[in-house]
Design a protein around this motif. Structure first.
Motif, PDB file in Angstrom:
ATOM      1  N   PHE A 193       1.042  -1.104  -0.130  1.00 33.08           N
ATOM      2  CA  PHE A 193       0.140  -0.028   0.324  1.00 33.08           C
ATOM      3  C   PHE A 193       0.644   1.134   0.215  1.00 33.08           C
ATOM      4  CE2 PHE A 193      -2.754   3.371   1.830  1.00 33.08           C
ATOM      5  CZ  PHE A 193      -3.503   3.106   1.391  1.00 33.08           C
ATOM      6  N   ALA A 194       1.579   0.848   1.043  1.00 33.00           N
ATOM      7  CA  ALA A 194       2.868   2.682   0.573  1.00 33.00           C
ATOM      8  C   ALA A 194       3.725   2.444  -0.781  1.00 33.00           C
ATOM      9  CB  ALA A 194       4.615   1.982   2.081  1.00 33.00           C
ATOM     10  N   SER A 195       3.636   1.855  -2.042  1.00 36.77           N
ATOM     11  CA  SER A 195       3.926   1.452  -3.322  1.00 36.77           C
ATOM     12  C   SER A 195       3.071   2.281  -3.681  1.00 36.77           C
ATOM     13  CB  SER A 195       4.719   0.758  -3.611  1.00 36.77           C
ATOM     14  OG  SER A 195       3.909  -0.392  -3.858  1.00 36.77           O
ATOM     15  N   VAL A 196       1.430   1.937  -3.841  1.00 39.86           N
ATOM     16  CA  VAL A 196       0.727   2.444  -4.177  1.00 39.86           C
ATOM     17  C   VAL A 196       0.907   3.941  -4.834  1.00 39.86           C
ATOM     18  CG1 VAL A 196      -2.190   2.419  -5.274  1.00 39.86           C
ATOM     19  CG2 VAL A 196      -0.978   0.924  -3.647  1.00 39.86           C
ATOM     20  N   ASN A 197       0.691   3.841  -5.499  1.00 38.74           N
ATOM     21  CA  ASN A 197       0.713   5.955  -6.226  1.00 38.74           C
ATOM     22  C   ASN A 197      -0.443   6.272  -6.796  1.00 38.74           C
ATOM     23  OD1 ASN A 197       3.181   6.473  -5.500  1.00 38.74           O
ATOM     24  ND2 ASN A 197       4.238   5.668  -7.046  1.00 38.74           N
ATOM     25  N   ALA A 198      -0.859   7.646  -6.813  1.00 34.04           N
ATOM     26  CA  ALA A 198      -2.753   8.437  -7.635  1.00 34.04           C
ATOM     27  C   ALA A 198      -1.949   8.750  -9.090  1.00 34.04           C
ATOM     28  CB  ALA A 198      -3.044   9.511  -6.754  1.00 34.04           C
ATOM     29  N   PRO A 199      -3.410   7.909  -9.650  1.00 39.49           N
ATOM     30  CA  PRO A 199      -2.504   8.338 -11.367  1.00 39.49           C
ATOM     31  C   PRO A 199      -2.608  10.188 -11.305  1.00 39.49           C
ATOM     32  CG  PRO A 199      -5.116   7.363 -11.270  1.00 39.49           C
ATOM     33  CD  PRO A 199      -3.933   7.212  -9.821  1.00 39.49           C
ATOM     34  N   SER A 200      -2.047  10.383 -10.952  1.00 37.38           N
ATOM     35  CA  SER A 200      -1.526  12.078 -11.080  1.00 37.38           C
ATOM     36  C   SER A 200      -0.223  12.246 -11.988  1.00 37.38           C
ATOM     37  CB  SER A 200      -2.125  12.991  -9.776  1.00 37.38           C
ATOM     38  OG  SER A 200      -1.298  12.771  -8.914  1.00 37.38           O
ATOM     39  N   ASN A 201      -0.232  14.013 -12.277  1.00 37.07           N
ATOM     40  CA  ASN A 201       0.848  14.258 -12.881  1.00 37.07           C
ATOM     41  C   ASN A 201       2.066  15.169 -11.877  1.00 37.07           C
ATOM     42  OD1 ASN A 201       3.255  14.367 -14.884  1.00 37.07           O
ATOM     43  ND2 ASN A 201       2.241  15.806 -16.343  1.00 37.07           N
ATOM     44  N   PRO A 202       2.630  15.837 -11.608  1.00 40.28           N
ATOM     45  CA  PRO A 202       3.230  13.662 -10.970  1.00 40.28           C
ATOM     46  C   PRO A 202       2.879  13.099 -10.389  1.00 40.28           C
ATOM     47  CG  PRO A 202       4.204  15.601  -9.611  1.00 40.28           C
ATOM     48  CD  PRO A 202       3.206  16.088 -11.141  1.00 40.28           C
ATOM     49  N   PRO A 203       3.459  11.643 -10.264  1.00 40.01           N
ATOM     50  CA  PRO A 203       2.501  10.368  -8.938  1.00 40.01           C
ATOM     51  C   PRO A 203       2.758  11.279  -8.256  1.00 40.01           C
ATOM     52  CG  PRO A 203       3.753   9.573 -11.223  1.00 40.01           C
ATOM     53  CD  PRO A 203       4.075  11.179 -11.330  1.00 40.01           C
ATOM     54  N   ARG A 204       1.678  10.690  -7.406  1.00 35.91           N
ATOM     55  CA  ARG A 204       1.453  10.814  -5.774  1.00 35.91           C
ATOM     56  C   ARG A 204       1.588   9.430  -4.841  1.00 35.91           C
ATOM     57  NH1 ARG A 204      -1.644  16.858  -4.669  1.00 35.91           N
ATOM     58  NH2 ARG A 204       0.116  18.257  -5.592  1.00 35.91           N
ATOM     59  N   PRO A 205       2.028   9.460  -4.341  1.00 39.58           N
ATOM     60  CA  PRO A 205       1.358   8.287  -3.119  1.00 39.58           C
ATOM     61  C   PRO A 205      -0.123   7.996  -2.703  1.00 39.58           C
ATOM     62  CG  PRO A 205       3.938   8.934  -2.329  1.00 39.58           C
ATOM     63  CD  PRO A 205       2.529  10.202  -3.502  1.00 39.58           C
ATOM     64  N   ALA A 206      -0.207   6.619  -2.441  1.00 43.79           N
ATOM     65  CA  ALA A 206      -1.629   7.079  -1.794  1.00 43.79           C
ATOM     66  C   ALA A 206      -1.888   7.623  -0.788  1.00 43.79           C
ATOM     67  CB  ALA A 206      -2.160   5.597  -2.248  1.00 43.79           C
ATOM     68  N   ILE A 207      -1.495   7.193   0.220  1.00 41.80           N
ATOM     69  CA  ILE A 207      -1.200   8.113   1.675  1.00 41.80           C
ATOM     70  C   ILE A 207      -1.288   9.716   0.667  1.00 41.80           C
ATOM     71  CG2 ILE A 207       0.252   7.998   3.857  1.00 41.80           C
ATOM     72  CD1 ILE A 207       1.227   5.427   2.564  1.00 41.80           C
ATOM     73  N   VAL A 208      -0.764  10.263   1.088  1.00 38.12           N
ATOM     74  CA  VAL A 208      -0.543  11.628   0.338  1.00 38.12           C
ATOM     75  C   VAL A 208      -1.711  12.165  -0.659  1.00 38.12           C
ATOM     76  CG1 VAL A 208       0.660  14.169  -0.250  1.00 38.12           C
ATOM     77  CG2 VAL A 208       1.880  11.890   0.306  1.00 38.12           C
ATOM     78  N   VAL A 209      -2.421  11.421  -1.292  1.00 36.81           N
ATOM     79  CA  VAL A 209      -3.368  11.803  -1.762  1.00 36.81           C
ATOM     80  C   VAL A 209      -5.129  11.709  -0.530  1.00 36.81           C
ATOM     81  CG1 VAL A 209      -5.659  11.368  -3.558  1.00 36.81           C
ATOM     82  CG2 VAL A 209      -3.487  11.277  -3.318  1.00 36.81           C
ATOM     83  N   LEU A 210      -4.858   9.833  -0.093  1.00 38.55           N
ATOM     84  CA  LEU A 210      -6.169  10.421   0.875  1.00 38.55           C
ATOM     85  C   LEU A 210      -5.989  11.202   2.622  1.00 38.55           C
ATOM     86  CD1 LEU A 210      -5.823   6.221   1.207  1.00 38.55           C
ATOM     87  CD2 LEU A 210      -7.607   7.965   0.828  1.00 38.55           C
ATOM     88  N   LEU A 211      -4.328  11.675   2.880  1.00 37.73           N
ATOM     89  CA  LEU A 211      -4.257  12.945   3.677  1.00 37.73           C
ATOM     90  C   LEU A 211      -5.164  13.972   2.915  1.00 37.73           C
ATOM     91  CD1 LEU A 211      -0.844  11.514   5.362  1.00 37.73           C
ATOM     92  CD2 LEU A 211      -3.246  11.424   5.910  1.00 37.73           C
ATOM     93  N   MET A 212      -4.937  14.538   1.846  1.00 35.30           N
ATOM     94  CA  MET A 212      -4.906  15.953   1.331  1.00 35.30           C
ATOM     95  C   MET A 212      -6.676  15.612   2.108  1.00 35.30           C
ATOM     96  SD  MET A 212      -2.814  16.062  -1.353  1.00 35.30           S
ATOM     97  CE  MET A 212      -3.429  17.437  -2.341  1.00 35.30           C
ATOM     98  N   SER A 213      -7.634  14.478   1.511  1.00 40.92           N
ATOM     99  CA  SER A 213      -8.829  14.380   1.191  1.00 40.92           C
ATOM    100  C   SER A 213      -8.720  14.360   3.073  1.00 40.92           C
ATOM    101  CB  SER A 213      -9.487  12.931   1.331  1.00 40.92           C
ATOM    102  OG  SER A 213      -9.110  13.153  -0.305  1.00 40.92           O
ATOM    103  N   MET A 214      -7.897  13.970   4.318  1.00 33.76           N
ATOM    104  CA  MET A 214      -9.211  13.732   5.333  1.00 33.76           C
ATOM    105  C   MET A 214      -8.696  15.413   6.192  1.00 33.76           C
ATOM    106  SD  MET A 214      -6.691  12.061   8.236  1.00 33.76           S
ATOM    107  CE  MET A 214      -5.426  13.294   8.407  1.00 33.76           C
ATOM    108  N   VAL A 215      -7.911  16.249   5.582  1.00 31.80           N
ATOM    109  CA  VAL A 215      -7.379  17.445   6.010  1.00 31.80           C
ATOM    110  C   VAL A 215      -8.739  18.468   6.323  1.00 31.80           C
ATOM    111  CG1 VAL A 215      -5.184  16.809   7.248  1.00 31.80           C
ATOM    112  CG2 VAL A 215      -5.567  17.944   4.594  1.00 31.80           C
ATOM    113  N   ASN A 216      -9.272  17.891   4.534  1.00 33.13           N
ATOM    114  CA  ASN A 216     -10.149  19.352   3.778  1.00 33.13           C
ATOM    115  C   ASN A 216     -11.367  19.284   4.188  1.00 33.13           C
ATOM    116  OD1 ASN A 216     -10.848  20.961   1.645  1.00 33.13           O
ATOM    117  ND2 ASN A 216     -10.534  19.211   0.088  1.00 33.13           N
ATOM    118  N   GLU A 217     -12.030  20.214   4.979  1.00 35.77           N
ATOM    119  CA  GLU A 217     -12.972  20.048   5.524  1.00 35.77           C
ATOM    120  C   GLU A 217     -14.578  19.770   4.619  1.00 35.77           C
ATOM    121  OE1 GLU A 217     -13.296  23.770   7.654  1.00 35.77           O
ATOM    122  OE2 GLU A 217     -11.480  24.736   6.413  1.00 35.77           O
ATOM    123  N   ARG A 218     -14.458  20.258   3.383  1.00 34.81           N
ATOM    124  CA  ARG A 218     -14.855  20.314   2.365  1.00 34.81           C
ATOM    125  C   ARG A 218     -15.400  18.557   2.034  1.00 34.81           C
ATOM    126  NH1 ARG A 218     -11.559  24.583   0.153  1.00 34.81           N
ATOM    127  NH2 ARG A 218     -12.700  26.876  -0.308  1.00 34.81           N
TER     128      ARG A 218
END
Length: 954
Positions: A351-376
């Motif tokens: 799971f730590a090696s999974v990347n989101a299909p973005s440009n540049p690729p970001r780790p899935a953990i970072v993408v999920l944490l962005m959702s967690m701290v986003n109050e929207r």
């Protein structure tokens, strides 16, 4: 039919009285009529009246309908009518009942009629036997009736089916019915049958239910299927949930691998129907049932590994990172991935090696944490992301180190192009949204859970608060925000931010004396805590007081007394003066007495109905339970008891260090044993391969030998079928045998020669021994050696004679061989000169001539080799003769030396005799002189001389 028209036509006159009479007449016809058609018509009429006049038909007709089921089994039509009528009486599925009171009356009526029906257990057994009938008009109503009975009084009906012979097996046959209506209703029946009954669940599972249900799901199109897929998934959940035996059977049967195609959702434009969303939701819940934290750890771990090996986890991560996925499916997928990776190192690393299909690729953990701290983002989704992060760090020290390392100065990206997990957590921790503060604090606390190394590393984190001001540590910033309280305007709960920060600090300082020292080093922290605890605040603030008391208690219990101003004893005195011990303990108890504490302690998943209920974390409740008692004891302990406890701790630490040392040794030995076992296994494999190769080579050699023998036999046959050339061939056919005989004799001669040479070597060694024995000093030894030498010389002479005789016989044999060789040569020459037979063609003569010439050349070559061997034998014979002559000369020399020795021995004997005579004369003279001295009166002692004389005489 006329009778039924009359019954229906008379309803308007007096509905209650007329229908009751009609039902009674119909029941009488069912009971008394002898014609099957009359009874069938009467039962059909009762069926038509049973929905509207359920109570009357149930009271009057149930007994007669059961009797019909018992007696008229040969007629499927009347059996079907009777079953439909009973279903209408017992079932509560009336569409017309809308009002609440009527619904309750209907449910009560159904349960009462069900109780009457199952009072006689034979009725349920009769119904199970009717399900064996293949007729659609019997089987389908029977399935519906039994399902209704289970819905009304499930446990009682389950017990009856469980004790009836082959009861569950008969119901399992419904899944194999080719008619989809019966099969689908059979699934509903099994749903009701397996609900909350572990014994029936096991029987159904071992009746191959998993295989059949998964086949149905595949046939219906997996997640794209209809409501049948939903029913099958609900039944699978009934079979697997809280049933360890069935879960193990499901895993061992390789059914987890068959779940992977369920989550191949295809193109994002394919659409998400309501049924597909429901199906996929149930499929994700089924995966969670297998890896639930409430299952035994061993079973959960094995299922997690199986899901990774078959690619199910990879498929779930694909859905997780896909676009266009509905919010509720995305939330449930995050929760499912969380429990699949929880506590499993392999899955966590993936799971730590999974990347989101973005440009540049970001780790899935970072993408999920962005959702967690986003109050929207939706509240449920933020809770799911927090749970995923907690599960990723659960028993994962490697992951904890990676998260903390993103906060350290050496790893922070100075360019600011990429956002790390640590930066997102810090941003959420110090934002103005209280829910983001709480989630980030809890997430960071999980990065420190049971990891003293990361707690110390986190002390190095420095934060830049504003331009121009020096950076402050993360610990100091947390205490600063905590001391500000409600001064900062935040969105959300008033106490949520402070509760989150206090939980983070308690987790950080527990079991880390260095962190406690850093916390106490700030002189404002202890007065703030004591001030918060001592105040009398409202109910909302009591929880904050309890957490402050816990933090102060941790500062006492894990204090190493490195700061003189805040040693254990001084902090206790401060509590006693400003707060009071009893008041402190009471405030500490506010935590565990809170209504939301027990709710959070039940499940690790943060599942809250609204943000206001998001107060406690599951792992923090464990920490409170662990520390509450020891802090209470520490507050009441004296300084002497503290010293004793420290000594005990030191001894325990020493003991633990010794234990860890031995554990490491055992671990290393286990690794060595594993390596040795692997080496042994490889050597065994190599040995087996070599043995197989040897056996193959032996078999090949044997085949070659057999082929060679066959060729020899064929050549012999060919030589016998050669016409006029046969005489010459027979004459020359003797030659190979004679040559082989000569070779054998030559080999014998060689062996004899070697034997003679060995015997000569032994004799040479004996001669050398004789020489050495003759040269050794001592007269007596020489005399004994000569006696033994004479015997050995005699033996040597005899052996030489035998050797000479053997040589003579061998020379005779060699001459014989030479004469035989000459004869063979003469024969070959005569055969070569022999003329060809008249009448033959020139070509035949030429071929025979070439053949004979070839054979002659071969014979000449062999005779030449024989000559060389005979020559070598003759040379060896001369060498042996020379050795014999030399041995004879040495024997003669030894004989001469022996004669000289004998002469010397006789001379020495004569000299000894003369010496003894002289000694005797001297003794006589001394004796006479002694007598003369005695006569003169002079005594003389001559003991030494006498002793010397005795020794000389001896």
């Amino acid at each position: 039919m006329n009778f039924l028209r009359g019954v229906m036509g008379g309803q308007s006159a007096g509905p209650q009285h007329t229908e009751a009479e009609t039902i009674q007449k119909l029941c009488d016809r069912v009971a008394s009529s002898t014609l099957l058609d009359d009874r069938r018509n009467a039962v059909r009429a009762l069926k038509s009246l049973s929905k509207k006049y359920r109570l009357e038909v149930g009271i009057q007709a149930m007994e007669h309908l059961i009797h019909v089921l018992q007696t008229d089994r040969s007629d499927s039509e009347i059996i079907g009518y009777a079953l439909d009528t009973l279903y209408n009486i017992i079932s509560n599925d009336e569409e017309e009942e809308v009002e609440e009171n009527s619904t309750r009356q209907s449910e009560d009526l159904g349960s009462q009629f069900t109780e009457i029906f199952i009072k006689q257990q034979e009725n349920v057994t009769l119904l199970l036997s009717l399900l064996e009938e293949f007729d659609f008009h019997v089987r389908w109503p029977g399935v519906k009736l039994l399902t209704s009975l289970l819905k009304q009084l499930g446990p009682q009906v389950q017990q009856i089916i469980l004790v009836s012979p082959m009861g569950v097996s008969r119901l399992m046959d419904l899944l194999a019915d080719s008619r989809e209506v019966i099969r689908n209703d059979g699934v509903l029946l099994l749903q009701a049958l397996t609900r909350s009954n572990g014994a029936i669940q096991k029987i159904v599972a071992f009746e191959n239910a998993f295989e059949r249900l998964l086949d149905i799901i595949t046939e219906e199109g997996n997640s794209d299927g209809g409501i049948v897929v939903e029913d099958c998934l609900i039944l699978l959940q009934n079979l697997l949930k809280n049933n360890n035996s069935n879960q193990n059977f499901f895993k061992e049967g390789s059914y987890i691998q068959r779940m992977k195609p369920w989550f191949e959702v295809g193109d994002e434009n394919s659409g998400w129907s309501a049924q597909k969303v429901t199906n996929l939701h149930l499929m994700l819940q089924l995966v969670r049932v297998l890896v639930s934290p409430n299952n035994p750890p061993g079973a959960t771990s094995s299922c997690q590994k199986a899901m990774f090996q078959c690619g199910l986890l990879q498929q779930l991560c694909t859905i997780l990172m896909a676009t266009g996925v509905p919010a509720d499916i995305l939330t449930e997928t995050i929760n499912t991935v969380s429990e699949v990776i929880r506590g499993c190192q392999v899955n966590q690393d993936y799971f730590a090696s999974v990347n989101a299909p973005s440009n540049p690729p970001r780790p899935a953990i970072v993408v999920l944490l962005m959702s967690m701290v986003n109050e929207r983002q939706p509240f449920v989704l933020r809770c799911a992301v927090l749970y995923c992060f907690q599960c990723f760090l659960y028993k994962n020290q490697k992951g904890q180190g990676e998260i903390v390392s993103t906060l350290l100065p050496s790893t922070i990206d100075a360019t600011g192009n990429t956002v790390s997990a640590g930066q997102l957590l810090c941003g959420g921790l110090f934002s103005t949204d209280s829910l983001s503060n709480w989630c980030a604090a809890v997430a960071l606390a999980h990065a420190l859970q049971e990891n003293a190394t990361q707690k110390e590393q986190l002390l190095r984190v420095q934060l830049a608060t504003s331009i121009g001001n020096p950076p402050v540590s993360l610990l100091q910033q947390c205490t600063n925000i905590l001391s500000q309280g409600d001064k900062i305007n935040r969105r959300g709960s008033k106490i949520q931010t402070r509760v989150g920060l206090l939980m983070l600090l308690c987790t950080w300082l527990s079991n880390c004396p260095i962190a406690v020292t850093h916390f106490l080093h700030n002189s404002a922290n202890v007065p703030f805590l004591t001030g918060q605890i001592a105040e009398n605040l409202g109910e909302e603030e009591q929880l904050v007081q309890g957490l402050c008391a816990l933090l102060l208690g941790i500062s006492i219990y894990f204090n190493d007394n490195s700061l003189e101003t805040y040693m254990k004893e001084k902090l206790k005195q401060l509590i006693e003066k400003r707060i009071g011990k009893e008041n402190f303990i009471e405030k500490l108890g506010f935590i565990s007495k809170h209504e939301l504490y027990s709710r959070a302690s039940q499940k690790p998943q943060p599942n809250f109905p609204s943000p206001e209920y998001m107060i406690f974390d599951h792992e923090f409740t464990k920490l409170v339970k662990e520390l509450e008692g020891v802090i209470t004891k520490a507050i009441y302990k004296s300084s002497e008891e503290d010293k004793k406890e420290e000594e005990v701790k030191k001894t325990l630490e020493q003991h633990d260090s010794i234990v860890t040392h031995y554990k490491n040794m055992i671990r290393e030995q286990d690794l060595q044993l594993e390596e040795l076992k692997q080496q042994i296994s490889t050597l065994k494999c190599q040995n087996e391969q070599l043995q197989t190769a040897v056996t193959q080579q032996v078999s090949q050699i044997q085949q070659h030998k057999d082929q060679y023998n066959l060729l020899k036999v064929q050549l012999g046959k060919d030589s016998q079928h050669q016409g006029p050339y046969t005489d010459g061939a027979q004459m020359n056919g003797v030659q190979p045998e004679e040559i082989s005989r000569l070779r054998e004799e030559i080999e014998e001669l060689k062996s004899n020669r070697e034997l003679l040479q060995s015997q000569l070597a032994e004799k040479d060694s004996l001669i050398e021994n004789l020489k050495s024995s003759q040269l050794s000093p001592g007269t007596n030894e020489q005399s004994s050696a000569t006696a033994g030498d004479s015997e050995q010389i005699a033996e040597l002479k005899q052996e030489l004679a035998t050797l000479k005789s053997q040589l003579n016989s061998q020379s005779v044999e060699i001459t014989k061989l030479q004469t035989e060789k000459q004869e063979l040569l003469q024969k070959t020459e005569a055969f070569a000169k022999s003329a060809p037979v008249p009448g033959e063609s020139e070509t035949v003569i030429a071929t025979k001539t070439t053949d004979v010439e070839g054979r002659l050349s071969a014979l000449l070559q062999e005779t030449k080799e024989l000559k060389n061997e005979i020559k070598a034998l003759s040379e060896e014979r001369t060498a042996i003769k020379e050795q014999l002559d030399s041995s004879n000369s040495t024997i003669a020399i030894l004989q001469n030396e022996k004669n000289k020795l004998e002469v010397d021995i006789t001379d020495s004997k004569k000299e000894q005799d003369d010496l003894l005579v002289l000694l005797a004369d001297q003794d006589q003279k001394i004796f006479s002189l002694k007598n003369k001295l005695k006569e003169l009166g002079h005594p003389v002692r001559l003991r030494c001389f006498q002793k010397w004389f005795i020794c000389v005489s001896l």
